[in-house]
Design an enzyme around this catalytic site. Structure first.
Site, PDB file in Angstrom:
ATOM      1  N   CYS A   1     -20.674  37.276 -39.443  1.00 17.11           N
ATOM      2  CA  CYS A   1     -21.768  36.882 -40.325  1.00 17.11           C
ATOM      3  C   CYS A   1     -21.898  37.939 -41.424  1.00 17.11           C
ATOM      4  O   CYS A   1     -21.983  39.137 -41.139  1.00 17.11           O
ATOM      5  CB  CYS A   1     -23.070  36.773 -39.530  1.00 17.11           C
ATOM      6  SG  CYS A   1     -24.518  36.439 -40.546  1.00 17.11           S
TER       7      CYS A   1
ATOM      8  N   CYS B   1     -25.463  39.928 -40.966  1.00 16.06           N
ATOM      9  CA  CYS B   1     -25.782  40.861 -39.879  1.00 16.06           C
ATOM     10  C   CYS B   1     -24.576  41.418 -39.124  1.00 16.06           C
ATOM     11  O   CYS B   1     -24.735  42.307 -38.290  1.00 16.06           O
ATOM     12  CB  CYS B   1     -26.742  40.199 -38.885  1.00 16.06           C
ATOM     13  SG  CYS B   1     -25.967  38.923 -37.869  1.00 16.06           S
TER      14      CYS B   1
ATOM     15  N   CYS C   1     -26.338  31.482 -37.775  1.00 17.91           N
ATOM     16  CA  CYS C   1     -26.055  32.672 -36.980  1.00 17.91           C
ATOM     17  C   CYS C   1     -27.187  32.842 -35.969  1.00 17.91           C
ATOM     18  O   CYS C   1     -28.357  32.842 -36.346  1.00 17.91           O
ATOM     19  CB  CYS C   1     -25.952  33.895 -37.888  1.00 17.91           C
ATOM     20  SG  CYS C   1     -25.749  35.447 -36.989  1.00 17.91           S
TER      21      CYS C   1
ATOM     22  N   CYS D   1     -29.279  36.277 -36.772  1.00  8.91           N
ATOM     23  CA  CYS D   1     -30.147  36.483 -37.938  1.00  8.91           C
ATOM     24  C   CYS D   1     -30.581  35.193 -38.616  1.00  8.91           C
ATOM     25  O   CYS D   1     -31.233  35.234 -39.643  1.00  8.91           O
ATOM     26  CB  CYS D   1     -29.481  37.414 -38.942  1.00  8.91           C
ATOM     27  SG  CYS D   1     -28.121  36.647 -39.862  1.00  8.91           S
TER      28      CYS D   1
ATOM     29  N   CYS E   1     -17.368  23.520 -40.208  1.00  4.11           N
ATOM     30  CA  CYS E   1     -17.123  23.560 -41.647  1.00  4.11           C
ATOM     31  C   CYS E   1     -18.069  24.629 -42.222  1.00  4.11           C
ATOM     32  O   CYS E   1     -19.272  24.409 -42.313  1.00  4.11           O
ATOM     33  CB  CYS E   1     -17.411  22.175 -42.211  1.00  4.11           C
ATOM     34  SG  CYS E   1     -16.951  21.958 -43.913  1.00  4.11           S
TER      35      CYS E   1
END
Length: 131
Positions: free
Chosen positions: A47, A50, A96, A99, A119
């Protein structure tokens, strides 16, 4: 990892304008424009907000959709799924789990073994290459 209790001003300082709009306000990058769409490098996609590990390059494939596509997540604890009724359709949004950054969507038209196509917006990802 970044504390997910950041306000918009703090996220704007950390992220590029494109990353901010996609990850924090659920925008989507234009197809075939993301830096990871055609990437074939070996590593783990994290991510961008984070640092949470999300996808292994071993599950990445060319779906022809214009966005990086993966047939599985690195762990069931890495992403959350939410029903998304935006744009007049029903989809499953992927965020995510650490976060709450918007990553993209998952569809049931992917390859075996899962039959799933995650996707994902390139702007939401940060590839850490394996050495």
């Amino acid at each position: 990892m970044t504390d997910n209790i950041m306000n918009d001003e703090q996220w704007r300082e950390k992220l590029s304008p494109e990353q901010f709009n996609i990850c924090r306000h659920k925008a989507t990058e234009a197809p075939f424009t993301g830096k990871y769409t055609d990437c074939k490098k070996d590593g783990i996609y994290h991510c961008v907000c984070c640092g949470n590990p999300l996808f292994d390059s071993e599950t990445k494939y060319n779906s022809g959709s214009g966005w990086p596509s993966f047939w599985d997540v690195i762990s069931d604890d890495s992403v959350a799924r939410h029903t998304d009724f935006s744009h007049g359709m029903s989809r499953v949004e992927i965020t995510c789990k650490a976060c709450d950054a918007h990553l993209g969507h998952v569809f049931e038209d992917g390859p075996p073994p899962t039959g799933l196509r995650y996707c994902i917006n390139s702007a939401a990802l940060d590839l850490k290459e394996r050495s």
